[in-house]
Design a protein around this motif. Structure first.
Motif, PDB file in Angstrom:
ATOM      1  N   ILE A 205     -13.319  -3.739   7.035  1.00  0.00           N
ATOM      2  CA  ILE A 205     -11.893  -3.413   7.163  1.00  0.00           C
ATOM      3  C   ILE A 205     -11.072  -4.201   6.134  1.00  0.00           C
ATOM      4  CG2 ILE A 205     -12.063  -2.806   9.601  1.00  0.00           C
ATOM      5  CD1 ILE A 205     -10.849  -5.558  10.227  1.00  0.00           C
ATOM      6  N   GLU A 206     -11.715  -4.587   5.007  1.00  0.00           N
ATOM      7  CA  GLU A 206     -11.026  -5.411   4.010  1.00  0.00           C
ATOM      8  C   GLU A 206      -9.767  -4.753   3.475  1.00  0.00           C
ATOM      9  OE1 GLU A 206     -14.186  -4.624   3.874  1.00  0.00           O
ATOM     10  OE2 GLU A 206     -15.405  -6.449   3.873  1.00  0.00           O
ATOM     11  N   TYR A 207      -9.810  -3.437   3.341  1.00  0.00           N
ATOM     12  CA  TYR A 207      -8.681  -2.751   2.707  1.00  0.00           C
ATOM     13  C   TYR A 207      -7.446  -2.687   3.597  1.00  0.00           C
ATOM     14  CZ  TYR A 207     -12.084  -1.492  -0.811  1.00  0.00           C
ATOM     15  OH  TYR A 207     -13.032  -1.560  -1.800  1.00  0.00           O
ATOM     16  N   LEU A 208      -7.580  -3.094   4.845  1.00  0.00           N
ATOM     17  CA  LEU A 208      -6.396  -3.221   5.684  1.00  0.00           C
ATOM     18  C   LEU A 208      -5.512  -4.385   5.249  1.00  0.00           C
ATOM     19  CD1 LEU A 208      -7.784  -2.549   9.288  1.00  0.00           C
ATOM     20  CD2 LEU A 208      -6.472  -1.010   7.813  1.00  0.00           C
ATOM     21  N   LEU A 209      -6.035  -5.234   4.363  1.00  0.00           N
ATOM     22  CA  LEU A 209      -5.220  -6.321   3.834  1.00  0.00           C
ATOM     23  C   LEU A 209      -4.180  -5.815   2.837  1.00  0.00           C
ATOM     24  CD1 LEU A 209      -8.033  -8.954   3.246  1.00  0.00           C
ATOM     25  CD2 LEU A 209      -6.296  -9.007   5.041  1.00  0.00           C
ATOM     26  N   LEU A 210      -4.425  -4.662   2.228  1.00  0.00           N
ATOM     27  CA  LEU A 210      -3.464  -4.122   1.251  1.00  0.00           C
ATOM     28  C   LEU A 210      -2.105  -3.828   1.868  1.00  0.00           C
ATOM     29  CD1 LEU A 210      -5.728  -1.814  -0.940  1.00  0.00           C
ATOM     30  CD2 LEU A 210      -4.880  -4.091  -1.461  1.00  0.00           C
ATOM     31  N   PRO A 211      -2.040  -3.187   3.052  1.00  0.00           N
ATOM     32  CA  PRO A 211      -0.720  -3.006   3.663  1.00  0.00           C
ATOM     33  C   PRO A 211      -0.004  -4.325   3.940  1.00  0.00           C
ATOM     34  CG  PRO A 211      -2.323  -1.561   4.702  1.00  0.00           C
ATOM     35  CD  PRO A 211      -3.086  -2.477   3.803  1.00  0.00           C
ATOM     36  N   LEU A 212      -0.754  -5.381   4.236  1.00  0.00           N
ATOM     37  CA  LEU A 212      -0.119  -6.685   4.439  1.00  0.00           C
ATOM     38  C   LEU A 212       0.531  -7.189   3.154  1.00  0.00           C
ATOM     39  CD1 LEU A 212      -2.666  -8.638   6.679  1.00  0.00           C
ATOM     40  CD2 LEU A 212      -0.544  -7.519   7.359  1.00  0.00           C
TER      41      LEU A 212
ATOM     42  N   GLU B  54       8.727 -12.691  11.834  1.00  0.00           N
ATOM     43  CA  GLU B  54       8.011 -11.676  11.052  1.00  0.00           C
ATOM     44  C   GLU B  54       6.911 -12.321  10.212  1.00  0.00           C
ATOM     45  OE1 GLU B  54       9.069  -7.933   8.040  1.00  0.00           O
ATOM     46  OE2 GLU B  54      10.633  -9.318   8.703  1.00  0.00           O
ATOM     47  N   ILE B  55       7.215 -13.460   9.620  1.00  0.00           N
ATOM     48  CA  ILE B  55       6.210 -14.168   8.837  1.00  0.00           C
ATOM     49  C   ILE B  55       5.070 -14.644   9.738  1.00  0.00           C
ATOM     50  CG2 ILE B  55       5.768 -16.254   7.488  1.00  0.00           C
ATOM     51  CD1 ILE B  55       8.504 -15.944   6.237  1.00  0.00           C
ATOM     52  N   SER B  56       5.413 -15.112  10.938  1.00  0.00           N
ATOM     53  CA  SER B  56       4.383 -15.551  11.886  1.00  0.00           C
ATOM     54  C   SER B  56       3.467 -14.394  12.266  1.00  0.00           C
ATOM     55  CB  SER B  56       5.031 -16.141  13.137  1.00  0.00           C
ATOM     56  OG  SER B  56       5.825 -17.270  12.813  1.00  0.00           O
ATOM     57  N   LEU B  57       4.066 -13.219  12.498  1.00  0.00           N
ATOM     58  CA  LEU B  57       3.268 -12.037  12.810  1.00  0.00           C
ATOM     59  C   LEU B  57       2.383 -11.670  11.635  1.00  0.00           C
ATOM     60  CD1 LEU B  57       2.533  -9.644  14.637  1.00  0.00           C
ATOM     61  CD2 LEU B  57       4.552  -8.439  13.736  1.00  0.00           C
ATOM     62  N   TRP B  58       2.913 -11.776  10.431  1.00  0.00           N
ATOM     63  CA  TRP B  58       2.146 -11.463   9.224  1.00  0.00           C
ATOM     64  C   TRP B  58       0.938 -12.393   9.118  1.00  0.00           C
ATOM     65  CZ3 TRP B  58       0.292 -13.654   4.824  1.00  0.00           C
ATOM     66  CH2 TRP B  58      -0.047 -12.796   3.773  1.00  0.00           C
TER      67      TRP B  58
ATOM     68  N   VAL C 149       1.675  -5.245   0.718  1.00  0.00           N
ATOM     69  CA  VAL C 149       2.874  -4.421   0.516  1.00  0.00           C
ATOM     70  C   VAL C 149       4.007  -4.925   1.409  1.00  0.00           C
ATOM     71  CG1 VAL C 149       3.810  -2.101   0.698  1.00  0.00           C
ATOM     72  CG2 VAL C 149       1.481  -2.420  -0.132  1.00  0.00           C
ATOM     73  N   TRP C 150       3.687  -5.234   2.632  1.00  0.00           N
ATOM     74  CA  TRP C 150       4.668  -5.783   3.571  1.00  0.00           C
ATOM     75  C   TRP C 150       5.280  -7.077   3.015  1.00  0.00           C
ATOM     76  CZ3 TRP C 150       3.038  -7.344   9.267  1.00  0.00           C
ATOM     77  CH2 TRP C 150       4.161  -7.814   9.954  1.00  0.00           C
ATOM     78  N   ALA C 151       4.439  -7.994   2.557  1.00  0.00           N
ATOM     79  CA  ALA C 151       4.937  -9.257   2.013  1.00  0.00           C
ATOM     80  C   ALA C 151       5.786  -9.036   0.772  1.00  0.00           C
ATOM     81  CB  ALA C 151       3.758 -10.179   1.695  1.00  0.00           C
ATOM     82  N   ALA C 152       5.381  -8.080  -0.068  1.00  0.00           N
ATOM     83  CA  ALA C 152       6.103  -7.843  -1.314  1.00  0.00           C
ATOM     84  C   ALA C 152       7.524  -7.366  -1.069  1.00  0.00           C
ATOM     85  CB  ALA C 152       5.340  -6.825  -2.163  1.00  0.00           C
ATOM     86  N   PHE C 153       7.696  -6.466  -0.118  1.00  0.00           N
ATOM     87  CA  PHE C 153       9.006  -5.883   0.106  1.00  0.00           C
ATOM     88  C   PHE C 153       9.877  -6.701   1.052  1.00  0.00           C
ATOM     89  CE2 PHE C 153       6.890  -2.143  -1.605  1.00  0.00           C
ATOM     90  CZ  PHE C 153       7.900  -1.581  -2.372  1.00  0.00           C
TER      91      PHE C 153
ATOM     92  N   LEU D  36      -2.509  -5.799  -7.270  1.00  0.00           N
ATOM     93  CA  LEU D  36      -1.675  -6.778  -6.582  1.00  0.00           C
ATOM     94  C   LEU D  36      -0.528  -7.228  -7.469  1.00  0.00           C
ATOM     95  CD1 LEU D  36      -4.391  -9.010  -4.869  1.00  0.00           C
ATOM     96  CD2 LEU D  36      -3.213  -7.019  -3.957  1.00  0.00           C
ATOM     97  N   ASN D  37      -0.832  -7.547  -8.745  1.00  0.00           N
ATOM     98  CA  ASN D  37       0.218  -7.996  -9.659  1.00  0.00           C
ATOM     99  C   ASN D  37       1.252  -6.912  -9.902  1.00  0.00           C
ATOM    100  OD1 ASN D  37      -0.812 -10.521  -9.968  1.00  0.00           O
ATOM    101  ND2 ASN D  37      -1.984 -10.050 -11.811  1.00  0.00           N
ATOM    102  N   ALA D  38       0.784  -5.700 -10.193  1.00  0.00           N
ATOM    103  CA  ALA D  38       1.702  -4.618 -10.506  1.00  0.00           C
ATOM    104  C   ALA D  38       2.577  -4.252  -9.315  1.00  0.00           C
ATOM    105  CB  ALA D  38       0.916  -3.383 -10.972  1.00  0.00           C
ATOM    106  N   LEU D  39       2.043  -4.414  -8.120  1.00  0.00           N
ATOM    107  CA  LEU D  39       2.795  -4.060  -6.922  1.00  0.00           C
ATOM    108  C   LEU D  39       3.778  -5.141  -6.535  1.00  0.00           C
ATOM    109  CD1 LEU D  39       3.253  -2.441  -4.249  1.00  0.00           C
ATOM    110  CD2 LEU D  39       1.404  -3.818  -3.287  1.00  0.00           C
ATOM    111  N   ILE D  40       3.328  -6.384  -6.507  1.00  0.00           N
ATOM    112  CA  ILE D  40       4.091  -7.435  -5.860  1.00  0.00           C
ATOM    113  C   ILE D  40       5.241  -7.944  -6.708  1.00  0.00           C
ATOM    114  CG2 ILE D  40       3.937  -9.851  -5.129  1.00  0.00           C
ATOM    115  CD1 ILE D  40       1.250  -9.202  -3.938  1.00  0.00           C
ATOM    116  N   PHE D  41       4.981  -8.328  -7.955  1.00  0.00           N
ATOM    117  CA  PHE D  41       5.971  -9.093  -8.671  1.00  0.00           C
ATOM    118  C   PHE D  41       7.209  -8.292  -9.074  1.00  0.00           C
ATOM    119  CE2 PHE D  41       1.868 -11.285  -9.720  1.00  0.00           C
ATOM    120  CZ  PHE D  41       2.049 -12.249  -8.751  1.00  0.00           C
ATOM    121  N   PRO D  42       7.098  -7.047  -9.563  1.00  0.00           N
ATOM    122  CA  PRO D  42       8.320  -6.320  -9.884  1.00  0.00           C
ATOM    123  C   PRO D  42       9.111  -5.924  -8.638  1.00  0.00           C
ATOM    124  CG  PRO D  42       6.430  -5.381 -11.021  1.00  0.00           C
ATOM    125  CD  PRO D  42       5.916  -6.289  -9.962  1.00  0.00           C
ATOM    126  N   THR D  43       8.440  -5.546  -7.558  1.00  0.00           N
ATOM    127  CA  THR D  43       9.156  -5.049  -6.392  1.00  0.00           C
ATOM    128  C   THR D  43       9.904  -6.134  -5.649  1.00  0.00           C
ATOM    129  OG1 THR D  43       7.153  -5.324  -5.064  1.00  0.00           O
ATOM    130  CG2 THR D  43       7.543  -3.162  -6.029  1.00  0.00           C
TER     131      THR D  43
END
Length: 317
Positions: free
Chosen positions: A274-281, A252-256, A283-287, A5-12
């Motif tokens: 289905i916990e791992y479906l949270l990962l795409p969320l 978009e934030i409301s949908l998220w 990624v979506w928030a990060a970008f 999560l850290n490596a993905l979110i903060f630099p991007t």
């Protein structure tokens, strides 16, 4: 998971370069636009007031963390004060160590005394836990400032990687002090020592990796600008505040948030895997939403996961 999560979110999410002048306690207290000057107190009184506030916040968040403890133990899977202590040292400096120690001592001693009724042993264990907590925060802060830089922690993948590795290992200090002290005080047995140490370590590491970025990303720009004043010096390039206001971004934030609630309730409410479906969320928030919203997203997902684990309704149980 937290490293990902850290490596993905903060630099991007970083779309600008923010260069700040180093600040000092004196600038914070004495500048007419500074953070502490508006209190109308002398610098030494401001320092005492801030120390009391830091100790109280540490204790309050520790109490909150203890409510999240997974039965039958009382060591929490996420310990927010560990992240707050690191953020406080990076923002204000090492003069806050006594305040952090007092907050840690009260937070550790009080529940041990309440649960066991043995005040001398609770005080002894509290001394060890508090000392380990401030040493851990001090070591982590020192290594981050020397190897990463106070203002470059979340500016690149390399910096985030260094931050995560430093904190993963520095967070072993407090569990070592705490578990060892509790063992010699008779609060944990030799059979449960290793499990207690691991839980202690995971709680501190999760607290640092979730809470410290949240505090630093939200408060550091404001803290720096408040010290610099309304007209920052030329060497300070002020970054635009991330505050999405247009209608499409709001929708978009409301949908998220709706998808987060839906997936979270199914995964951690009905134990459907289905916990791992949270990962795409994430990624979506990060970008799409920037660093400030992304750290809140990590906090929300962490909270949902912990709530499910405590209730025993997660598929991981």
């Amino acid at each position: 998971m937290l490293f990902f999560l850290n490596a993905l979110i903060f630099p991007t999410t970083l779309n600008y370069e923010l260069k700040r002048e180093p600040y000092s306690l004196e600038r914070c207290f004495n500048h007419p636009c500074g953070t502490m000057n508006g209190l109308g107190l002398k610098p030494w009184k401001q320092k005492i007031a801030l120390s009391l506030a830091i100790a109280f916040i540490y204790y309050a968040t520790a109490k909150l963390g203890q409510y999240l403890a997974i039965p039958p133990g009382f060591i929490t899977p996420v310990y927010p004060p560990s992240g707050i202590a690191l953020a406080v040292l990076l923002l204000f400096g090492y003069w806050t160590l006594p305040a952090l120690w007092i907050g840690a001592f009260v937070a550790a001693t009080w529940p041990l005394w309440a649960n066991t009724g043995d005040l001398p042993m609770a005080i002894a264990a509290g001394l060890g836990i508090a000392t380990g907590s401030v040493l851990q925060a001090g070591i982590g802060s020192t290594l981050i400032q020397r190897l990463v830089g106070k203002y470059q922690i979340f500016h690149s993948t390399q910096s985030v990687f260094k931050f995560t590795i430093i904190e993963t290992f520095s967070c072993m200090v407090s569990p070592t002090f705490g578990a060892t002290t509790m063992y010699f005080c008779g609060f944990i047995s030799s059979d449960t020592f290793l499990n207690s140490w691991i839980t202690f370590w995971l709680g501190d590491a999760a607290g640092v990796l979730v809470i410290a970025p949240l505090v630093l990303i939200w408060l550091q720009p404001w803290f720096t600008l408040s010290i610099a004043g309304s007209s920052p010096p030329r060497s300070v390039a002020v970054a635009p505040v991330e505050s999405p206001r247009d209608r499409s971004t709001g929708l978009e934030i409301s949908l998220w948030l709706l998808l987060l609630a839906l997936i979270g309730s199914i995964a951690f409410g009905f134990a459907y895997p289905i916990e791992y479906l949270l990962l795409p969320l994430l990624v979506w928030a990060a970008f799409r939403f920037g660093q400030r919203f992304s750290v809140i997203a990590v906090l929300l997902i962490t909270g949902i996961a912990i709530a499910g684990a405590i209730r025993g309704s997660s598929s991981f149980n």
